[in-house]
Design a protein around this motif. Structure first.
Motif, PDB file in Angstrom:
ATOM      1  N   LEU A  16      48.615  31.253  40.714  1.00 57.66           N
ATOM      2  CA  LEU A  16      49.224  30.413  39.983  1.00 57.66           C
ATOM      3  C   LEU A  16      49.088  30.344  38.548  1.00 57.66           C
ATOM      4  CD1 LEU A  16      49.716  27.221  42.179  1.00 57.66           C
ATOM      5  CD2 LEU A  16      51.549  28.716  41.439  1.00 57.66           C
ATOM      6  N   LEU A  17      50.162  30.382  37.683  1.00 58.92           N
ATOM      7  CA  LEU A  17      49.992  30.391  36.061  1.00 58.92           C
ATOM      8  C   LEU A  17      50.792  29.237  35.607  1.00 58.92           C
ATOM      9  CD1 LEU A  17      50.472  34.255  35.339  1.00 58.92           C
ATOM     10  CD2 LEU A  17      48.047  32.887  35.601  1.00 58.92           C
ATOM     11  N   GLY A  18      50.156  28.102  35.552  1.00 55.44           N
ATOM     12  CA  GLY A  18      51.118  26.845  35.365  1.00 55.44           C
ATOM     13  C   GLY A  18      51.998  26.627  36.621  1.00 55.44           C
ATOM     14  N   VAL A  19      53.033  26.488  36.413  1.00 61.98           N
ATOM     15  CA  VAL A  19      54.183  25.979  37.482  1.00 61.98           C
ATOM     16  C   VAL A  19      54.864  27.455  37.989  1.00 61.98           C
ATOM     17  CG1 VAL A  19      54.532  23.833  36.954  1.00 61.98           C
ATOM     18  CG2 VAL A  19      56.012  25.600  35.787  1.00 61.98           C
ATOM     19  N   ASP A  20      54.376  28.548  37.391  1.00 63.21           N
ATOM     20  CA  ASP A  20      54.887  30.039  37.711  1.00 63.21           C
ATOM     21  C   ASP A  20      53.881  30.633  38.662  1.00 63.21           C
ATOM     22  OD1 ASP A  20      57.275  29.632  36.139  1.00 63.21           O
ATOM     23  OD2 ASP A  20      56.156  30.254  34.494  1.00 63.21           O
ATOM     24  N   GLY A  21      54.367  31.512  39.530  1.00 60.05           N
ATOM     25  CA  GLY A  21      53.378  32.131  40.641  1.00 60.05           C
ATOM     26  C   GLY A  21      53.568  33.592  40.174  1.00 60.05           C
ATOM     27  N   VAL A  22      52.559  34.462  40.571  1.00 60.51           N
ATOM     28  CA  VAL A  22      52.477  35.814  40.786  1.00 60.51           C
ATOM     29  C   VAL A  22      52.130  36.057  42.169  1.00 60.51           C
ATOM     30  CG1 VAL A  22      51.549  38.103  39.687  1.00 60.51           C
ATOM     31  CG2 VAL A  22      52.439  36.247  38.344  1.00 60.51           C
ATOM     32  N   PRO A  23      52.977  36.850  43.064  1.00 60.22           N
ATOM     33  CA  PRO A  23      52.298  37.255  44.198  1.00 60.22           C
ATOM     34  C   PRO A  23      51.219  38.342  43.978  1.00 60.22           C
ATOM     35  CG  PRO A  23      54.779  37.456  44.086  1.00 60.22           C
ATOM     36  CD  PRO A  23      54.337  37.086  42.811  1.00 60.22           C
ATOM     37  N   VAL A  24      50.385  38.175  45.037  1.00 63.66           N
ATOM     38  CA  VAL A  24      49.038  38.945  44.864  1.00 63.66           C
ATOM     39  C   VAL A  24      48.784  39.691  46.120  1.00 63.66           C
ATOM     40  CG1 VAL A  24      46.426  38.984  44.524  1.00 63.66           C
ATOM     41  CG2 VAL A  24      47.870  37.453  43.170  1.00 63.66           C
ATOM     42  N   GLU A  25      48.941  41.063  46.219  1.00 61.84           N
ATOM     43  CA  GLU A  25      48.626  41.958  47.285  1.00 61.84           C
ATOM     44  C   GLU A  25      47.081  41.897  47.425  1.00 61.84           C
ATOM     45  OE1 GLU A  25      49.733  46.142  49.034  1.00 61.84           O
ATOM     46  OE2 GLU A  25      50.229  45.825  47.110  1.00 61.84           O
ATOM     47  N   ILE A  26      46.761  41.531  48.789  1.00 63.15           N
ATOM     48  CA  ILE A  26      45.100  41.544  49.190  1.00 63.15           C
ATOM     49  C   ILE A  26      45.011  42.839  50.031  1.00 63.15           C
ATOM     50  CG2 ILE A  26      43.519  40.386  50.443  1.00 63.15           C
ATOM     51  CD1 ILE A  26      44.606  37.609  49.264  1.00 63.15           C
ATOM     52  N   GLU A  27      44.216  43.657  49.673  1.00 60.39           N
ATOM     53  CA  GLU A  27      43.934  44.628  50.558  1.00 60.39           C
ATOM     54  C   GLU A  27      42.540  45.040  51.126  1.00 60.39           C
ATOM     55  OE1 GLU A  27      46.321  48.453  48.887  1.00 60.39           O
ATOM     56  OE2 GLU A  27      45.205  47.520  46.969  1.00 60.39           O
ATOM     57  N   ALA A  28      42.332  45.241  52.234  1.00 57.70           N
ATOM     58  CA  ALA A  28      40.937  45.307  52.779  1.00 57.70           C
ATOM     59  C   ALA A  28      40.805  46.611  53.344  1.00 57.70           C
ATOM     60  CB  ALA A  28      40.861  44.124  54.031  1.00 57.70           C
ATOM     61  N   ASP A  29      39.654  47.179  52.995  1.00 59.16           N
ATOM     62  CA  ASP A  29      39.260  48.496  53.235  1.00 59.16           C
ATOM     63  C   ASP A  29      37.760  48.446  53.651  1.00 59.16           C
ATOM     64  OD1 ASP A  29      39.510  51.779  52.747  1.00 59.16           O
ATOM     65  OD2 ASP A  29      37.262  50.975  52.332  1.00 59.16           O
ATOM     66  N   ILE A  30      37.801  48.894  55.143  1.00 59.41           N
ATOM     67  CA  ILE A  30      36.369  48.954  55.793  1.00 59.41           C
ATOM     68  C   ILE A  30      35.813  50.345  56.024  1.00 59.41           C
ATOM     69  CG2 ILE A  30      35.091  48.307  57.985  1.00 59.41           C
ATOM     70  CD1 ILE A  30      37.205  46.124  58.166  1.00 59.41           C
ATOM     71  N   GLY A  31      34.504  50.723  55.649  1.00 58.91           N
ATOM     72  CA  GLY A  31      34.036  51.926  55.871  1.00 58.91           C
ATOM     73  C   GLY A  31      33.398  52.596  54.560  1.00 58.91           C
ATOM     74  N   GLY A  32      32.662  53.614  54.816  1.00 55.06           N
ATOM     75  CA  GLY A  32      32.449  54.518  53.526  1.00 55.06           C
ATOM     76  C   GLY A  32      30.828  53.813  52.853  1.00 55.06           C
ATOM     77  N   GLY A  33      30.138  53.209  53.613  1.00 50.04           N
ATOM     78  CA  GLY A  33      28.959  52.794  52.950  1.00 50.04           C
ATOM     79  C   GLY A  33      28.096  51.908  54.016  1.00 50.04           C
ATOM     80  N   ARG A  34      26.836  51.447  53.470  1.00 47.41           N
ATOM     81  CA  ARG A  34      26.168  50.531  54.186  1.00 47.41           C
ATOM     82  C   ARG A  34      26.611  48.933  54.238  1.00 47.41           C
ATOM     83  NH1 ARG A  34      20.603  51.365  50.934  1.00 47.41           N
ATOM     84  NH2 ARG A  34      21.994  51.404  49.361  1.00 47.41           N
ATOM     85  N   PRO A  35      26.452  47.988  54.735  1.00 50.17           N
ATOM     86  CA  PRO A  35      27.155  46.746  55.130  1.00 50.17           C
ATOM     87  C   PRO A  35      26.950  46.146  53.663  1.00 50.17           C
ATOM     88  CG  PRO A  35      25.741  47.188  57.141  1.00 50.17           C
ATOM     89  CD  PRO A  35      25.462  48.273  56.168  1.00 50.17           C
ATOM     90  N   ASN A  36      28.080  45.608  53.079  1.00 47.88           N
ATOM     91  CA  ASN A  36      28.353  45.049  51.834  1.00 47.88           C
ATOM     92  C   ASN A  36      29.683  44.599  51.999  1.00 47.88           C
ATOM     93  OD1 ASN A  36      27.627  44.238  49.434  1.00 47.88           O
ATOM     94  ND2 ASN A  36      28.159  46.104  48.362  1.00 47.88           N
ATOM     95  N   THR A  37      29.823  43.556  51.192  1.00 52.22           N
ATOM     96  CA  THR A  37      31.051  42.811  50.942  1.00 52.22           C
ATOM     97  C   THR A  37      31.415  42.746  49.375  1.00 52.22           C
ATOM     98  OG1 THR A  37      31.078  41.710  52.876  1.00 52.22           O
ATOM     99  CG2 THR A  37      32.714  41.160  51.109  1.00 52.22           C
ATOM    100  N   ARG A  38      32.584  43.233  48.840  1.00 48.23           N
ATOM    101  CA  ARG A  38      32.722  43.336  47.239  1.00 48.23           C
ATOM    102  C   ARG A  38      34.309  42.851  47.306  1.00 48.23           C
ATOM    103  NH1 ARG A  38      32.490  48.806  44.287  1.00 48.23           N
ATOM    104  NH2 ARG A  38      33.280  49.525  46.106  1.00 48.23           N
ATOM    105  N   ILE A  39      34.513  41.746  46.258  1.00 46.25           N
ATOM    106  CA  ILE A  39      35.925  41.453  45.988  1.00 46.25           C
ATOM    107  C   ILE A  39      36.050  42.073  44.409  1.00 46.25           C
ATOM    108  CG2 ILE A  39      37.523  39.414  45.531  1.00 46.25           C
ATOM    109  CD1 ILE A  39      36.022  37.949  47.663  1.00 46.25           C
ATOM    110  N   VAL A  40      37.269  42.683  44.529  1.00 41.78           N
ATOM    111  CA  VAL A  40      37.509  43.551  43.062  1.00 41.78           C
ATOM    112  C   VAL A  40      38.940  42.887  42.558  1.00 41.78           C
ATOM    113  CG1 VAL A  40      36.112  45.265  43.093  1.00 41.78           C
ATOM    114  CG2 VAL A  40      38.600  45.522  44.002  1.00 41.78           C
TER     115      VAL A  40
END
Length: 509
Positions: A16-40
């Motif tokens: 939400l930006l004021g009374v306007d909104g922007v759809p946000v695509e949320i992607e989840a990728d699993i694998g490729g390293g040691r146990p860890n969680t990052r949000i970018v």
């Protein structure tokens, strides 16, 4: 690298930006390293903490958190993301990427809701404007906290589902259609009771000014000693105003949703709001503000309604001056660290004030010096007063008894005249899209609906002598058209213009 399996899933939420909104695509990728969680994707502090809330909610819902690297990306990546409303979407994306639930339905679904550590889906603010933005983007299904499902149902053209817990959402993803609730039939919302105008004794000039203000959407200033009925009259203005149209109701409801003012039993604001802040309210409380992205202030919460500033001269000049742009433009733009937001702020302003600091019941008993009186009233500066169409000085009460035949008119009686005047104005300006006379730009009135010179002669003299500014002249013309509508005539005459000019008499201020 051989042997590495990358798993990916995605769903949607809304920023939400004021009374306007922007759809946000949320992607989840699993694998490729040691146990860890990052949000970018530029998360704020509350969103960065979401990984801990989501992890606990998944575990306490009987599911397993992946034992590999988890990367959660929020796009558009350059847009700052705020708040905790992304939790539900993040959790479902992670579990879909881990093959714990089917992910086919996620790509078409927008999810909004905060997760508690035990998996409950908590209410968040701004569901209505968020889903309006999602609908514009083509998304056709929404899962929201169950407590906001009736609010979400105001957005037509979307399938709305309510969730109590994360487990219920996961059951729905696994093919149990009854796991989530659907909106019930919209109940008729009881209209709030408004005080009756018949309760106000005397004050015929102020009552007439209130009627004119209601009929034309004009701003009003009431000046008088304590106990003369200034606040009583102001609180009766909403009862004279028509109910909001559907589009106006959605505008107001969206603002109240962002501000957290909606009640589950009354998800739609269908009557003009009435907001009366205390005179100690800060400038930020009035116009809006905060850290990151600005939140709506009092003037936006009063959008399409009435803003009463009681004891106006106690507010202080800086706070009153902050209202200038909103009074002129009908909106407020606020720049903060994370961006600029625009909130609508098209309200009717009612100012009520005493004439001096000591404010005795009778003006003859005033102990203030002329300098003290001028300094007190100077807090209502010229530029602010120039934007107020109607100014009325109220008189002290001289008798408590009234004859039955002279009982004051009720709100219902006055409202009939107001409705008729508003219909006349609405029909006249329908082609231009304006609703009230106060909405009409001055240049349009002077050019397309110019009055004969003999009608505006007194106004021309006022301009020539400096008694009224060009802005004030435009406002006089708007009031004159309102007076004509109340009189049931097609165009204002010289008497209507003179009466409008008298409402702006500086001696009343």
């Amino acid at each position: 690298m051989k042997g590495v399996v990358m798993r990916l899933a995605h769903t949607w939420s809304v920023a939400l930006l004021g009374v306007d909104g922007v759809p946000v695509e949320i992607e989840a990728d699993i694998g490729g390293g040691r146990p860890n969680t990052r949000i970018v994707g530029l998360p704020d502090a509350s969103l960065t903490e979401a990984k801990e809330r989501v992890r606990a909610a998944i575990r306490n819902s009987g599911e397993k958190w992946p034992s590999e690297a988890v990367t959660l990306a929020l796009s558009p990546a350059a847009l700052k993301k705020n708040g905790s409303g992304y939790d539900l979407a993040l959790a479902c994306a992670v579990l879909a990427a881990a093959d714990a639930v089917p992910g086919e339905a996620l790509g078409k679904t927008v999810m909004i809701g905060e997760l508690s550590l035990d998996g409950r889906v908590r209410e968040v603010h701004g569901v209505l404007p968020a889903l309006l933005a999602a609908r514009r983007a083509g998304l056709q299904r929404a899962i929201v906290p169950e407590s906001t499902v009736q609010e979400a149902a105001l957005v037509h053209g979307m399938e709305v589902l309510g969730a109590q817990t994360l487990s219920h959402v996961l059951q729905w993803l696994r093919g149990e259609p009854d796991a989530l609730s659907t909106p019930g039939a919209m109940q008729e919302i009881p209209q709030p009771e408004v005080p009756d105008l018949a309760d106000v004794m005397g004050q015929p000039e102020a009552r007439w000014a209130l009627e004119v203000a209601a009929a034309g959407g004009h701003h009003l200033l009431l000046i008088g000693p304590p106990g003369t009925g200034k606040t009583m009259l102001a609180r009766r203005l909403p009862g004279l105003l028509p109910a909001l149209t559907h589009d106006q109701a959605l505008e107001v409801t969206a603002i109240h949703s962002i501000a957290g003012m909606l009640r589950p039993e009354a998800p739609l604001v269908s009557t003009p709001p009435f907001i009366a802040p205390h005179h100690t309210a800060s400038r930020t409380a009035l116009v809006g503000g905060g850290v990151g992205l600005a939140k709506p202030g009092v003037i936006s919460k009063a959008h399409r309604g009435v803003l009463l500033l009681d004891e106006a001269c106690e507010f202080g000049g800086d706070r009153l001056e902050a209202l200038r742009e909103a009074l002129e433009d009908g909106e407020i733009r606020l720049a903060r660290r994370d961006g600029v937001v625009c909130y609508p702020a098209r309200f009717q302003l009612v100012l009520a004030t005493n004439p001096c600091p000591c404010a005795p019941p009778r003006e003859a008993d005033c102990s203030c010096t002329p300098h003290e009186r001028r300094r007190y009233m100077a807090r209502l500066s010229g530029p602010v007063l120039d934007r107020v169409d109607l100014r009325v000085r109220m008189r002290p009460m001289t008798a408590m008894s009234i004859v039955d035949s002279n009982r004051p008119e009720s709100t219902a009686t006055v409202r009939k005249r107001v409705d008729a005047a508003r219909r006349s104005a609405r029909d006249r300006w329908a082609q231009q899209g304006w609703v009230t006379n106060a909405d009409v730009p001055g240049p349009f009135l002077r050019r397309e609906f110019a009055l004969p010179r003999k009608v505006t002669m007194l106004l021309d003299r006022g301009l020539e002598s400096g008694a009224v500014t060009a802005r004030g002249a435009d406002r006089c013309l708007r009031v004159a058209w309102t007076l004509a509508d109340l009189a049931g005539v097609d165009r204002p005459d010289a008497d209507h213009v003179a009466a409008a000019l008298e409402f702006r008499d500086r001696r009343a201020a």
